[in-house]
Design a protein around this motif. Structure first.
Motif, PDB file in Angstrom:
ATOM      1  N   LYS A 144      22.185  17.473  62.318  1.00 31.30           N
ATOM      2  CA  LYS A 144      22.747  18.830  62.248  1.00 31.30           C
ATOM      3  C   LYS A 144      24.228  18.797  62.596  1.00 31.30           C
ATOM      4  N   ARG A 145      24.573  18.021  63.603  1.00 29.21           N
ATOM      5  CA  ARG A 145      25.972  17.829  64.004  1.00 29.21           C
ATOM      6  C   ARG A 145      26.323  16.361  63.845  1.00 29.21           C
ATOM      7  N   HIS A 188      28.933  21.533  62.280  1.00 26.27           N
ATOM      8  CA  HIS A 188      28.037  22.681  62.198  1.00 26.27           C
ATOM      9  C   HIS A 188      28.776  23.886  62.758  1.00 26.27           C
ATOM     10  N   ASP A 222      27.976  26.052  64.886  1.00 24.71           N
ATOM     11  CA  ASP A 222      27.817  26.363  66.315  1.00 24.71           C
ATOM     12  C   ASP A 222      28.763  25.591  67.232  1.00 24.71           C
ATOM     13  N   ALA A 224      32.600  30.063  67.784  1.00 21.56           N
ATOM     14  CA  ALA A 224      31.148  30.230  67.738  1.00 21.56           C
ATOM     15  C   ALA A 224      30.592  30.712  69.084  1.00 21.56           C
ATOM     16  N   GLU A 228      27.589  30.258  70.150  1.00 19.14           N
ATOM     17  CA  GLU A 228      26.662  29.252  70.675  1.00 19.14           C
ATOM     18  C   GLU A 228      27.367  28.022  71.234  1.00 19.14           C
ATOM     19  N   ARG A 229      28.672  27.975  71.114  1.00 18.64           N
ATOM     20  CA  ARG A 229      29.441  26.796  71.507  1.00 18.64           C
ATOM     21  C   ARG A 229      29.240  26.420  72.971  1.00 18.64           C
ATOM     22  N   VAL A 276      26.113  24.366  73.528  1.00 14.52           N
ATOM     23  CA  VAL A 276      26.244  22.997  73.039  1.00 14.52           C
ATOM     24  C   VAL A 276      27.120  22.185  73.993  1.00 14.52           C
TER      25      VAL A 276
END
Length: 127
Positions: free
Chosen positions: A74-75, A95, A97, A102, A104-105, A108
């Motif tokens: 995904k990443r 990605h 995110d 983002a 959602e960063r 992560v």
């Protein structure tokens, strides 16, 4: 080394994004002549790792360590080494995110730091 992008036909929308940029070869940075700030070439999360025990943390070992945050492709990650591999810039990208804007960063980043922290405690690297 310096890489610059030139094109004889102006106005092609695909190439306009590269105007006023100079890419520094073997680095993760680009100079943006039309902007007051220079940028990392990847829109992602970067960590500077140093004092790396190269016997314990090689490229393959780092790839294995990052598997949980990469989520089966995904990443992606990029590594730019210096100091004979004893320090490097690690960048997660690929990605939405991990982009700078983002929401959602942060999650992560916490996951990445959570993977790196035990390695730091074991003396394999610092960040």
């Amino acid at each position: 080394r310096v890489f610059a992008f030139f094109r004889s036909r102006l106005g092609d929308m695909k190439t306009l994004d590269f105007n006023c940029r100079v890419f520094l070869m073997c680095t993760a940075f680009e100079l943006r002549l039309g902007d007051s700030r220079d940028h990392i070439m990847y829109d992602g999360i970067a960590r500077f790792l140093y004092d790396i025990d190269v016997a314990a943390m090689n490229h393959k070992g780092l790839g294995e360590l990052l598997k949980p945050v990469l989520e089966d492709g995904k990443r992606k990650f990029a590594i730019r080494q210096c100091s004979g591999g004893r320090s490097l810039m690690l960048i997660l990208y690929g990605h939405a995110d991990v982009a700078a804007s983002a929401p959602e960063r942060a999650a992560v980043e916490q996951c990445l730091d959570g993977l790196l922290q035990p390695q730091q405690e074991q003396g394999r690297l610092r960040f």
